[in-house]
Design a protein around this motif. Structure first.
Motif, PDB file in Angstrom:
ATOM      1  N   VAL A 154       0.825  -1.196   0.000  1.00 21.04           N
ATOM      2  CA  VAL A 154       0.000   0.000   0.000  1.00 21.04           C
ATOM      3  C   VAL A 154       0.865   1.252   0.000  1.00 21.04           C
ATOM      4  N   SER A 164       1.233   5.033   4.984  1.00 25.99           N
ATOM      5  CA  SER A 164       0.157   4.186   5.495  1.00 25.99           C
ATOM      6  C   SER A 164       0.512   3.789   6.913  1.00 25.99           C
ATOM      7  N   PRO A 183      -6.356   2.520  -2.338  1.00 25.46           N
ATOM      8  CA  PRO A 183      -5.326   1.476  -2.287  1.00 25.46           C
ATOM      9  C   PRO A 183      -5.821   0.185  -1.660  1.00 25.46           C
ATOM     10  N   PHE A 184      -7.033   0.189  -1.121  1.00 23.06           N
ATOM     11  CA  PHE A 184      -7.577  -0.985  -0.442  1.00 23.06           C
ATOM     12  C   PHE A 184      -8.708  -1.625  -1.234  1.00 23.06           C
TER      13      PHE A 184
END
Length: 380
Positions: A154, A164, A183-184
């Motif tokens: 990430v 992050s 990003p998830f």
């Protein structure tokens, strides 16, 4: 990582399944903005304002850190996650013309972004820093109660600095990341903000200006010390005196805790959450359900000023001429106050010595829960 909400709480109620509306894994973009503080004096500048030391960028994945800024009276101005973003190409692309060699990103409630800019510029004085808004970047959150999140994949990376962090305000809460796109996206399903709020409420974690009211909230009452957001061994910062004195010599009588509301005669649901709204709201005072003798349902004693004829000379006349305006006996003090609600759950400040008691707001029953992640000394 703790993956089951049924072990979240210590209370007398029967224990819990995963609440309705909260998937095992999910992700969303948060209504948070990012303020960039860059320049040679950025670390020293932030160290004098925040309740924590600005994190450096050591080798590893989790570099963000939770903290807050206080005003001169020790009240919270805003809560924040602070990320060291020194030389990040992601930041350089988002803030062209800004020197990002020594730069921190501070994540704040969007409603407070302009105030954060004003406050930083007010305290700037001769510090060699630049303060700006990273408008092109977003804050994303994700959780997975069945597997650890891989933060190694990430965010942008340079010199082992990832934008992050695990959200360590409570174990197993989730993770946060800064990015221009989600990003998830491969972590569970995309969820609405209310799902995130419900999850936080059940963990007992307040966030943002609607819950941590600026210039009113005290950091220790809002469990920021339990959440790692206050360091008691760092140098001076704005608002430190009251916070340190309370920690070492004072008593924190109230803390923010999860609340569950039920209708008269209704049992607490096994999964805690019921979507329908209750007749309670922010600011409502919570009273002990067991009234004083001769008291009303909220534990207060009605008082009617007696007529002069019914009073003796000894108790009807005060030294200052006239009848006393005060009740003959004091009613019960509120045990707490509601901060926020969602369906039949919410957060509120509760007197620690009253946790485990039965409470009421009018006819609504209130149950205060003790989060599993609180230290054992919290309720002693």
């Amino acid at each position: 990582m703790l993956g089951q909400l049924k072990r979240l709480f210590s209370t007398t109620a029967s224990r819990l399944a995963l609440p309705q509306g909260v998937p095992v894994a999910g992700h969303l973009r948060l209504p948070r903005s990012l303020v960039a503080v860059s320049g040679p004096d950025s670390s020293k500048f932030l160290n004098g304002l925040l309740t924590i030391r600005p994190p450096d960028a050591p080798e590893g994945v989790s570099t963000g850190k939770y903290g807050a800024m206080l005003n001169s009276k020790g009240r919270v101005v805003f809560d924040s996650f602070i990320y060291p973003a020194h030389g990040s190409p992601l930041l350089a692309e988002s803030l062209p013309g800004v020197d990002v060699a020594n730069c921190y990103l501070l994540e704040v409630d969007t409603e407070l972004a302009d105030r954060a800019l004003r406050v930083f510029n007010f305290y700037k004085l001769q510090s060699k820093i630049t303060v700006s808004l990273a408008a092109n970047l977003g804050v994303w959150f994700a959780w997975n109660d069945e597997a650890d999140l891989d933060l190694g994949s990430v965010g942008e990376t340079i010199n082992n600095c990832r934008l992050s962090t695990l959200d360590e305000r409570a174990p197993g809460l989730g993770a946060r990341a800064i990015a221009t796109v989600d990003p998830f996206e491969n972590v569970g399903s995309s969820v609405q903000l209310d799902v995130y709020r419900l999850r936080r409420y059940l963990f007992g974690v307040p966030e943002g200006s609607a819950e941590i009211v600026p210039d009113k909230a005290l950091p220790l009452e809002y469990c920021m010390d339990y959440m790692g957001g206050v360091e008691f061994d760092k140098g001076c910062y704005v608002g430190q005196e009251l916070t340190i004195r309370t920690h070492h010599h004072g008593v924190v009588r109230k803390r923010v805790a999860p609340l569950v509301f039920t209708e008269p005669g209704e049992a607490i649901p096994e999964d805690l959450y019921i979507p329908h709204e209750m007749q309670v709201g922010p600011g409502d005072e919570i009273f002990d359900a067991k009234p004083l003798p001769n008291a009303d349902a909220l534990g207060t004693t009605p008082y009617t000023m007696p007529s002069p004829a019914s009073q003796s000379a000894s108790d009807s006349i005060s030294p200052f001429k006239g009848s006393s305006p005060f009740p003959l006996r004091a009613g019960a003090r509120p045990a707490g106050k509601v901060i926020c609600t969602l369906g039949n759950v919410g957060l509120g400040t509760i007197r620690i010595d009253k946790l485990g008691h039965d409470f009421k707001i009018g006819d609504i029953s209130v149950t205060g829960l003790t989060p599993y992640w609180w230290p054992e000394s919290a309720t002693e």
